[in-house]
Motif scaffolding. Structure first.
Motif, PDB file in Angstrom:
ATOM      1  N   VAL A  34      16.774   9.902   8.471  1.00 10.73           N
ATOM      2  CA  VAL A  34      16.765  10.241   9.902  1.00 10.73           C
ATOM      3  C   VAL A  34      16.138  11.626  10.091  1.00 10.73           C
ATOM      4  CG1 VAL A  34      18.135  10.499  11.989  1.00 10.73           C
ATOM      5  CG2 VAL A  34      18.816   8.816  10.273  1.00 10.73           C
ATOM      6  N   ALA A  35      16.557  12.599   9.285  1.00  6.94           N
ATOM      7  CA  ALA A  35      16.033  13.970   9.428  1.00  6.94           C
ATOM      8  C   ALA A  35      14.525  14.014   9.149  1.00  6.94           C
ATOM      9  CB  ALA A  35      16.775  14.902   8.478  1.00  6.94           C
ATOM     10  N   VAL A  36      14.095  13.305   8.108  1.00  3.51           N
ATOM     11  CA  VAL A  36      12.666  13.320   7.755  1.00  3.51           C
ATOM     12  C   VAL A  36      11.848  12.646   8.863  1.00  3.51           C
ATOM     13  CG1 VAL A  36      10.992  12.259   6.174  1.00  3.51           C
ATOM     14  CG2 VAL A  36      12.928  13.552   5.274  1.00  3.51           C
ATOM     15  N   ARG A  37      12.380  11.569   9.436  1.00  8.72           N
ATOM     16  CA  ARG A  37      11.622  10.873  10.491  1.00  8.72           C
ATOM     17  C   ARG A  37      11.642  11.672  11.794  1.00  8.72           C
ATOM     18  NH1 ARG A  37      13.633   5.915   7.068  1.00  8.72           N
ATOM     19  NH2 ARG A  37      11.665   5.616   5.961  1.00  8.72           N
ATOM     20  N   MET A  38      12.697  12.434  12.020  1.00  6.88           N
ATOM     21  CA  MET A  38      12.667  13.369  13.159  1.00  6.88           C
ATOM     22  C   MET A  38      11.528  14.376  12.961  1.00  6.88           C
ATOM     23  SD  MET A  38      16.741  14.138  13.772  1.00  6.88           S
ATOM     24  CE  MET A  38      16.634  15.132  15.265  1.00  6.88           C
ATOM     25  N   ALA A  39      11.407  14.890  11.749  1.00  8.22           N
ATOM     26  CA  ALA A  39      10.356  15.886  11.470  1.00  8.22           C
ATOM     27  C   ALA A  39       8.967  15.282  11.657  1.00  8.22           C
ATOM     28  CB  ALA A  39      10.520  16.418  10.051  1.00  8.22           C
ATOM     29  N   HIS A  95       0.796  -1.222   0.000  1.00  9.10           N
ATOM     30  CA  HIS A  95       0.000   0.000   0.000  1.00  9.10           C
ATOM     31  C   HIS A  95       0.831   1.276   0.000  1.00  9.10           C
ATOM     32  CE1 HIS A  95      -2.764   2.785   2.492  1.00  9.10           C
ATOM     33  NE2 HIS A  95      -3.109   2.896   1.215  1.00  9.10           N
ATOM     34  N   GLN A  96       1.488   1.593   1.117  1.00  7.11           N
ATOM     35  CA  GLN A  96       2.138   2.899   1.260  1.00  7.11           C
ATOM     36  C   GLN A  96       3.401   2.789   2.123  1.00  7.11           C
ATOM     37  OE1 GLN A  96       1.232   6.575   0.684  1.00  7.11           O
ATOM     38  NE2 GLN A  96       0.397   5.604  -1.156  1.00  7.11           N
ATOM     39  N   HIS A  97       4.333   3.699   1.860  1.00  8.58           N
ATOM     40  CA  HIS A  97       5.534   3.861   2.693  1.00  8.58           C
ATOM     41  C   HIS A  97       5.817   5.370   2.673  1.00  8.58           C
ATOM     42  CE1 HIS A  97       9.197   3.132   4.713  1.00  8.58           C
ATOM     43  NE2 HIS A  97       9.770   2.247   3.906  1.00  8.58           N
ATOM     44  N   PRO A  98       4.956   6.140   3.377  1.00  9.79           N
ATOM     45  CA  PRO A  98       4.999   7.596   3.182  1.00  9.79           C
ATOM     46  C   PRO A  98       6.301   8.261   3.612  1.00  9.79           C
ATOM     47  CG  PRO A  98       3.455   6.989   4.952  1.00  9.79           C
ATOM     48  CD  PRO A  98       3.855   5.723   4.270  1.00  9.79           C
ATOM     49  N   THR A  99       6.960   7.769   4.673  1.00 14.21           N
ATOM     50  CA  THR A  99       8.201   8.452   5.073  1.00 14.21           C
ATOM     51  C   THR A  99       9.330   8.174   4.078  1.00 14.21           C
ATOM     52  OG1 THR A  99       8.841   6.664   6.604  1.00 14.21           O
ATOM     53  CG2 THR A  99       7.623   8.543   7.534  1.00 14.21           C
ATOM     54  N   GLN A 100       9.249   7.038   3.343  1.00 11.82           N
ATOM     55  CA  GLN A 100      10.236   6.785   2.298  1.00 11.82           C
ATOM     56  C   GLN A 100      10.076   7.819   1.178  1.00 11.82           C
ATOM     57  OE1 GLN A 100      12.772   4.265   2.025  1.00 11.82           O
ATOM     58  NE2 GLN A 100      13.419   5.506   0.274  1.00 11.82           N
ATOM     59  N   ALA A 101       8.826   8.071   0.771  1.00 14.95           N
ATOM     60  CA  ALA A 101       8.605   9.061  -0.299  1.00 14.95           C
ATOM     61  C   ALA A 101       9.055  10.448   0.167  1.00 14.95           C
ATOM     62  CB  ALA A 101       7.134   9.074  -0.703  1.00 14.95           C
ATOM     63  N   LEU A 102       8.794  10.773   1.422  1.00 21.30           N
ATOM     64  CA  LEU A 102       9.214  12.084   1.933  1.00 21.30           C
ATOM     65  C   LEU A 102      10.736  12.205   1.950  1.00 21.30           C
ATOM     66  CD1 LEU A 102       6.537  12.373   4.739  1.00 21.30           C
ATOM     67  CD2 LEU A 102       6.889  14.099   2.945  1.00 21.30           C
ATOM     68  N   LEU A 103      11.434  11.137   2.337  1.00 20.14           N
ATOM     69  CA  LEU A 103      12.898  11.216   2.350  1.00 20.14           C
ATOM     70  C   LEU A 103      13.447  11.229   0.928  1.00 20.14           C
ATOM     71  CD1 LEU A 103      14.817   8.433   1.824  1.00 20.14           C
ATOM     72  CD2 LEU A 103      13.587   7.683   3.839  1.00 20.14           C
ATOM     73  N   ASP A 104      12.730  10.594   0.003  1.00 18.27           N
ATOM     74  CA  ASP A 104      13.153  10.663  -1.402  1.00 18.27           C
ATOM     75  C   ASP A 104      12.998  12.093  -1.926  1.00 18.27           C
ATOM     76  OD1 ASP A 104      13.786   7.967  -1.444  1.00 18.27           O
ATOM     77  OD2 ASP A 104      11.828   7.347  -2.204  1.00 18.27           O
ATOM     78  N   ALA A 105      11.873  12.728  -1.621  1.00 16.64           N
ATOM     79  CA  ALA A 105      11.668  14.125  -2.041  1.00 16.64           C
ATOM     80  C   ALA A 105      12.727  15.032  -1.424  1.00 16.64           C
ATOM     81  CB  ALA A 105      10.264  14.586  -1.632  1.00 16.64           C
ATOM     82  N   PHE A 106      13.036  14.788  -0.160  1.00 17.80           N
ATOM     83  CA  PHE A 106      14.039  15.585   0.561  1.00 17.80           C
ATOM     84  C   PHE A 106      15.410  15.443  -0.113  1.00 17.80           C
ATOM     85  CE2 PHE A 106      17.134  16.200   3.990  1.00 17.80           C
ATOM     86  CZ  PHE A 106      16.648  17.308   4.661  1.00 17.80           C
ATOM     87  N   THR A 107      15.747  14.206  -0.510  1.00 14.19           N
ATOM     88  CA  THR A 107      17.044  13.941  -1.147  1.00 14.19           C
ATOM     89  C   THR A 107      17.122  14.616  -2.513  1.00 14.19           C
ATOM     90  OG1 THR A 107      17.084  11.799  -0.010  1.00 14.19           O
ATOM     91  CG2 THR A 107      18.642  12.095  -1.831  1.00 14.19           C
TER      92      THR A 107
END
Ligand code: CP
Length: 315
Positions: A293-298, A135-147
């Motif tokens: 790590v930074a995205v998951r802290m956020a 289904h989803q892995h939203p923090t992975q997509a967020l860290l990909d966008a961040f990168t």
């Protein structure tokens, strides 16, 4: 002005653009904490985070644990095989038991699509989805966008080719939602057998070969062949898959000269990506890990309702 806030993070569909951008901005503020000699800020002191992982994980589990600890939260890890799950306890009973101990956030990884939403409906704590089935892995997509933002300075107008086993990839589903929300153009590519039947409903152009998807791409995101989920014969052999769908230097040359290469990990080296590309000058795979790590802290900070201002000066 209303500040966008996070309650649970179950899916990229929980986010609108201002909220997604706010998570990324918050992650940027936390990024340097991991590069300090003393990697800790007091933001979540006295808060409790439980990482409940029913599936194997290296990157996600470690980075959620580090994220919580760097925010000074009390972090408890519960694994499927080491808990009463191995005695037959249901998901519902397990999470209600954990919730009775008053955690502020429960991070959940589970093999069933919809597990995070199921849990969120039953408990008081904020739920963060660390990957649920296909289904989803939203923090992975967020860290990909961040990168991508770290390397390209923007997402607006970029072309991102996501290639490989789209069918089994919660990473692809999450990125196919998030990256266009932030202005990027996403192309999906893979063998017909590894494309979801409803691929068009993801709203991205779909290619059955890699080459047209790679043409002029700013970002190439390769996906793992998920051998543990491959019940049937989706392609003749791994060697054949690598020959037709693997990213090597020759194929990468179709992308823009300054293209970056990403992979959520773990890698099947020599299958979906060659060693020289995975370790080459275009690869930002380890930057993705650092971003995690930074995205998951956020995300943890925002899920605990932002109890204190960002402690940027603290150490
Ligand atoms: N990208 C990712 O989810 O990796 P792990 O399975 O190691 O957490």
């Amino acid at each position: 002005m209303t500040v966008p806030r996070l309650r649970h993070l179950l899916s990229i569909d929980d986010l609108d653009r201002p909220l997604a951008e706010r998570i990324l901005e918050t992650a940027r503020a936390f990024e340097e904490v991991g590069r300090r000699p003393v990697k800790k800020v007091p933001t979540l002191r006295g808060k409790t985070i439980i990482n409940l992982f029913y599936e194997a994980s290296t990157r996600t589990r470690t980075s959620f644990e580090l994220a919580g600890k760097r925010l000074s939260a009390d972090v408890v890890n519960v694994g499927g095989s080491s808990s009463s799950v191995s005695k037959g306890e249901t998901l519902s009973d397990t999470v209600r038991t954990l919730d009775a101990m008053h955690p502020d956030v429960i991070v959940v990884r589970h093999a069933a699509s919809g597990a995070a939403e199921y849990v969120a409906a039953r408990i008081r704590a904020a739920i963060v989805n660390a990957g649920d089935g296909l289904h989803q892995h939203p923090t992975q997509a967020l860290l990909d966008a961040f990168t991508i933002l770290s390397h390209k300075g923007k997402l607006e107008g970029l072309t991102v080719a996501i290639c490989g086993d789209i069918l089994h990839s919660r990473v692809a589903r999450s990125n196919a939602r998030l990256l266009p929300l932030l202005g990027a153009h996403v192309r999906l590519a893979g063998p017909t057998t590894l494309l979801p039947r409803d691929a068009e409903t993801l709203g991205c152009p779909v290619f059955e070969r890699l080459e047209p998807a790679l043409e002029g791409a700013d970002v190439v995101m390769m996906l793992r062949i998920q051998r543990e989920r491959l019940g049937g014969a989706f392609f003749p052999t791994l060697r054949e898959y690598s020959r037709v769908y693997g990213l090597n230097r020759k194929r990468l040359a179709l992308a823009r000269p300054d293209a970056i290469v990403m992979h959520p990990g773990p890698l099947n080296r020599g299958v979906e990506i060659s060693d020289d590309v995975a370790d080459g000058e275009h690869s930002v795979i380890l930057d993705q890990v650092e971003s995690g790590v930074a995205v998951r802290m956020a995300v943890l900070y925002m899920a605990v309702n932002e109890p204190e201002p960002l402690p940027l000066g603290a150490s």
